[in-house]
Write an enzyme that holds these catalytic residues in place. Sequence first.
Site, PDB file in Angstrom:
ATOM      1  CD  GLN A  88      -3.061  -0.472  -0.161  1.00 51.99           C
ATOM      2  OE1 GLN A  88      -3.167   0.715  -0.452  1.00 51.99           O
ATOM      3  NE2 GLN A  88      -3.707  -1.413  -0.832  1.00 51.99           N
ATOM      4  CB  SER A  89       4.089   2.001  -1.624  1.00 52.52           C
ATOM      5  OG  SER A  89       4.867   3.144  -1.926  1.00 52.52           O
ATOM      6  CG  ASN A  90       0.649   6.678   0.807  1.00 57.20           C
ATOM      7  OD1 ASN A  90      -0.503   6.436   0.472  1.00 57.20           O
ATOM      8  ND2 ASN A  90       1.075   6.569   2.054  1.00 57.20           N
ATOM      9  CB  VAL A  92       4.377   2.522  -5.459  1.00 54.30           C
ATOM     10  CG1 VAL A  92       3.924   1.865  -6.767  1.00 54.30           C
ATOM     11  CG2 VAL A  92       5.684   1.901  -4.979  1.00 54.30           C
TER      12      VAL A  92
END
Length: 342
Positions: A88-90, A92
């Site tokens: 759930q990387s912001n 990326v």
Amino acid sequence: MNSPALATDQTSPLNLDRFPRVAMCHQPTAIEAMPRLSAHLGGPELYIKRDDCTGLATGGNKTRKLEFLVGDALAKGADVLVTQGAVQSNHVRQTAAAAAKFGLKCHALLERRVPGTDESYETTGNVFLDRMFGTTIEFRPAGLDMNAEAKAATQKLKEAGHSPYFIPGGGSNEIGALGYAVCAEEIHTQSTDFDWIVLATGSTGTQAGLVSGLHALGNTTPVLGVSVRQPEDIQIKAVHALGQSTADKLGAPALPVKKVLVDDNYVGEGYGIPASSTLEALALAATWEGLLLDPVYSAKGFAGLVGGVRGGKFTEGEKVLFIHTGGSAALFAYEQQLAAVM
Ligand SMILES: *Cc1c(COP(=O)(O)O)cnc(C)c1O
């Protein structure tokens, strides 16, 4: 400096327009008072800098870093951005959007870093948005050296005839950190009245850029990073190392390690796992100020702000500025967990 959309900030006291840069960020971001929450908690006056409203794919702190990273990528003739993050990387999500905006491809490696997640965790929230921007994704198990994995993927793309540009996790190198030297200039111009600046710290670039930028400006406002993952001593070393190399890039004097302050009391069980203080912070921000935090980063940072008021670190008569680094797109991947307690 031959990229098509260079920002021209002629008033930058740190002369940041000497570095390749594209214009994406809605800046300066606003500083707003939080009068209802300040009254509710008692003690200092609380303010919030709205870096959740930076204007790239629901906003967040990576927009500022990506102005310099994409600027550098374009200057080097890249055609694909390669990066990595947790599922759930912001970072990326925002890199994927920046790539689309500048006609680049994006390839991302996502680490299954958070234990015990359900199936929708890998399809909703930020992952849904990554795919919307046309990013290609590879998943990895937890515990690998993800920057090494992403560098290997970069090499592979090169061998296949592409011109890939590697961006480390969180956009945290001395190029990305320049984005937070810009934020330091903004705060310095907006008000020198703050007694504290508080923010969440993860891959370190945000705090490192802010601290080195303030240091270069001669602004001595203390910056407290609230760790979302690592123990204090490790996080201080990592922020200081990047802060020093960013100060070098800025041509600033050496950065004393005592300028790097970290509180690790709000990590809970680990990265991406909300603690009870995280959930309380989410609810406080939402119900007293109408603000959306996120359960991985900004709510842990905000819990550090709330804890600092209650514990007497921040006192009556002081003004405390929280930097809202964004992240609300991840809320939807935590809907079940959060709905159970909200
Ligand atoms: C990445 C991120 C942070 C942490 O910033 P670092 O530069 O990685 O320390 C904080 N908040 C949000 C919402 C983020 O996405």
